[in-house]
Write a protein that holds these residues in place. Structure first.
Motif, mmCIF file in Angstrom:
data_model
loop_
_atom_site.group_PDB
_atom_site.id
_atom_site.type_symbol
_atom_site.label_atom_id
_atom_site.label_comp_id
_atom_site.label_asym_id
_atom_site.label_seq_id
_atom_site.Cartn_x
_atom_site.Cartn_y
_atom_site.Cartn_z
ATOM 1 N N GLY A 123 0.768 -1.232 0.000
ATOM 2 C CA GLY A 123 0.000 0.000 0.000
ATOM 3 C C GLY A 123 0.801 1.285 0.000
ATOM 4 O O GLY A 123 0.224 2.368 -0.038
ATOM 5 N N GLY A 124 2.104 1.201 0.038
ATOM 6 C CA GLY A 124 2.895 2.426 -0.011
ATOM 7 C C GLY A 124 2.858 3.057 -1.387
ATOM 8 O O GLY A 124 2.300 2.507 -2.334
ATOM 9 N N GLY A 125 3.471 4.246 -1.505
ATOM 10 C CA GLY A 125 3.516 4.903 -2.798
ATOM 11 C C GLY A 125 3.729 6.386 -2.674
ATOM 12 O O GLY A 125 4.108 6.893 -1.611
ATOM 13 N N THR A 128 -5.228 6.307 11.388
ATOM 14 C CA THR A 128 -6.071 5.394 12.152
ATOM 15 C C THR A 128 -5.585 3.968 11.943
ATOM 16 O O THR A 128 -5.458 3.508 10.797
ATOM 17 C CB THR A 128 -7.540 5.493 11.704
ATOM 18 N N ILE A 129 -5.323 3.287 13.039
ATOM 19 C CA ILE A 129 -4.879 1.909 12.969
ATOM 20 C C ILE A 129 -6.064 0.981 13.183
ATOM 21 O O ILE A 129 -6.984 1.294 13.950
ATOM 22 C CB ILE A 129 -3.763 1.631 14.010
ATOM 23 N N LEU A 156 -3.406 7.531 2.044
ATOM 24 C CA LEU A 156 -2.907 6.208 1.676
ATOM 25 C C LEU A 156 -3.341 5.224 2.752
ATOM 26 O O LEU A 156 -3.510 5.611 3.916
ATOM 27 C CB LEU A 156 -1.381 6.175 1.569
ATOM 28 N N ARG A 157 -3.455 3.977 2.346
ATOM 29 C CA ARG A 157 -3.772 2.924 3.313
ATOM 30 C C ARG A 157 -2.711 1.845 3.214
ATOM 31 O O ARG A 157 -2.489 1.283 2.138
ATOM 32 C CB ARG A 157 -5.154 2.331 3.055
ATOM 33 N N MET A 207 -3.987 6.503 6.485
ATOM 34 C CA MET A 207 -3.256 7.756 6.653
ATOM 35 C C MET A 207 -3.952 8.836 5.836
ATOM 36 O O MET A 207 -4.014 8.748 4.605
ATOM 37 C CB MET A 207 -1.811 7.584 6.184
ATOM 38 N N ASP A 208 -4.476 9.829 6.517
ATOM 39 C CA ASP A 208 -5.166 10.949 5.882
ATOM 40 C C ASP A 208 -4.414 12.244 6.157
ATOM 41 O O ASP A 208 -3.585 12.311 7.063
ATOM 42 C CB ASP A 208 -6.598 11.051 6.408
#
Length: 119
Positions: free
Chosen positions: A8-10, A68-69, A18-19, A82-83
């Motif tokens: 999910g990175g980028g 948020t985890i 990103l999530r 991740m927002d």
């Protein structure tokens, strides 16, 4: 052998989302804590967010209100939403898991996934 595999990175623009996801394999015992750390070039690895098996969370001050985890104990997976990403969030993000048995703690790490926040 326990393996943690992130995805999910980028590259994302500031303010974007990103999530990250992490799946564990090879474990026959439950993990005590699962979560995420990150490491930027020239800096030490730092905690981002963790969650206990019972659902207790711990966030770095720098990400509170933005990240948020979540965790699925049955599937041994952990995710990080991740927002409102900022350039200073740029790092390699590592999935983390540990297993505690009395005084003994065994720690596992994923291979890392790059997150770059840039316009």
């Amino acid at each position: 052998q326990v393996q943690l595999v992130e995805s999910g990175g980028g590259l994302v623009q500031p303010g974007g989302s990103l999530r990250l996801s992490c799946a564990a394999s090879g474990s026959i015992f439950s993990f005590t804590t699962m979560g995420w750390y990150r490491q930027a070039p020239g800096k030490e690895r730092e905690l981002v967010a963790t969650m206990s098996r019972s659902g207790l969370t711990n966030y770095a001050d720098s990400v509170k209100g933005r990240f948020t985890i979540s965790r699925d104990n049955a599937k041994d997976t952990v995710a990080l939403q991740m927002d409102s990403l900022k350039p200073e969030d740029t790092s390699v993000y590592y999935c983390y898991a540990d297993r505690r048995n009395g005084p003994t703690k065994t720690v596992y790490w994923g291979q890392g996934t790059q997150v770059t926040v840039s316009s």
